[in-house]
Motif scaffolding. Structure first.
Motif, PDB file in Angstrom:
ATOM      1  N   UNK A 231       0.847  -0.997   0.092  1.00 27.98           N
ATOM      2  CA  UNK A 231       0.008  -0.086  -0.151  1.00 27.98           C
ATOM      3  C   UNK A 231       1.147   1.407   0.057  1.00 27.98           C
ATOM      4  N   UNK A 232       0.474   2.031  -0.779  1.00 24.53           N
ATOM      5  CA  UNK A 232       1.066   3.506  -1.121  1.00 24.53           C
ATOM      6  C   UNK A 232       0.450   4.355   0.065  1.00 24.53           C
ATOM      7  N   UNK A 233       0.842   4.790   1.138  1.00 24.72           N
ATOM      8  CA  UNK A 233       0.142   5.562   2.121  1.00 24.72           C
ATOM      9  C   UNK A 233       0.707   6.941   2.416  1.00 24.72           C
ATOM     10  N   UNK A 234       1.304   7.572   1.274  1.00 25.59           N
ATOM     11  CA  UNK A 234       1.802   8.681   1.269  1.00 25.59           C
ATOM     12  C   UNK A 234       0.767   9.815   1.371  1.00 25.59           C
ATOM     13  N   UNK A 235      -0.188   9.710   0.804  1.00 24.23           N
ATOM     14  CA  UNK A 235      -1.357  10.628   0.469  1.00 24.23           C
ATOM     15  C   UNK A 235      -2.205  10.602   1.536  1.00 24.23           C
TER      16      UNK A 235
ATOM     17  N   UNK B 252      -3.995  12.298   6.937  1.00 25.92           N
ATOM     18  CA  UNK B 252      -5.317  11.734   7.580  1.00 25.92           C
ATOM     19  C   UNK B 252      -5.333  10.828   8.359  1.00 25.92           C
ATOM     20  N   UNK B 253      -4.122   9.802   8.554  1.00 26.82           N
ATOM     21  CA  UNK B 253      -4.338   8.643   9.485  1.00 26.82           C
ATOM     22  C   UNK B 253      -4.810   9.151  10.730  1.00 26.82           C
ATOM     23  N   UNK B 254      -5.724   8.681  11.498  1.00 21.39           N
ATOM     24  CA  UNK B 254      -6.191   8.948  12.707  1.00 21.39           C
ATOM     25  C   UNK B 254      -5.051   8.870  14.086  1.00 21.39           C
ATOM     26  N   UNK B 255      -4.317   7.873  13.879  1.00 22.73           N
ATOM     27  CA  UNK B 255      -3.157   7.989  14.853  1.00 22.73           C
ATOM     28  C   UNK B 255      -1.827   8.719  14.651  1.00 22.73           C
ATOM     29  N   UNK B 256      -1.999   9.514  13.565  1.00 23.87           N
ATOM     30  CA  UNK B 256      -1.066  10.428  13.086  1.00 23.87           C
ATOM     31  C   UNK B 256       0.008   9.848  12.338  1.00 23.87           C
ATOM     32  N   UNK B 257       0.903  10.593  11.434  1.00 21.66           N
ATOM     33  CA  UNK B 257       1.801  10.232  10.462  1.00 21.66           C
ATOM     34  C   UNK B 257       2.963   9.696  11.139  1.00 21.66           C
ATOM     35  N   UNK B 258       3.422   9.814  12.398  1.00 18.23           N
ATOM     36  CA  UNK B 258       4.712   9.479  12.744  1.00 18.23           C
ATOM     37  C   UNK B 258       4.590   7.962  13.144  1.00 18.23           C
TER      38      UNK B 258
END
Length: 83
Positions: free
Chosen positions: A28-32, A36-42
């Motif tokens: 999965x390419x999750x760059x975009x 928006x990730x509920x747990x944060x990008x980190x």
């Protein structure tokens, strides 16, 4: 037939500029999705460039994989590839 990626290529994508995760052999390419990730990008970036199946299943259900992640799927890990 979906595109297949080897382990070396997956390992190159672990930054905010290009973030890929592997869950149960799917890539999965999750760059975009980072912002928006509920747990944060980190936390998402921490799991990029490798097999994130265990981490994914600890916090998500099959529903998330089908309803959210499917649009980010770009292929599969090559058979026999080890991350």
């Amino acid at each position: 037939m979906s595109k297949q990626f080897d382990a070396a290529e997956i390992k190159e994508h672990k930054s905010a500029e290009s973030a890929w995760v592997v869950v149960d052999g799917s890539v999965y390419d999750v760059t975009e999705f980072l912002e928006d990730h509920p747990g944060g990008s980190k936390i998402l970036l921490k799991n990029c460039g490798k097999d994130s199946s265990d981490a994914f299943w600890n916090y998500h259900s099959e529903k998330v994989l089908k309803n959210v992640a499917e649009e980010y799927k770009i292929g599969e890990l090559k058979p026999g590839a080890k991350l």
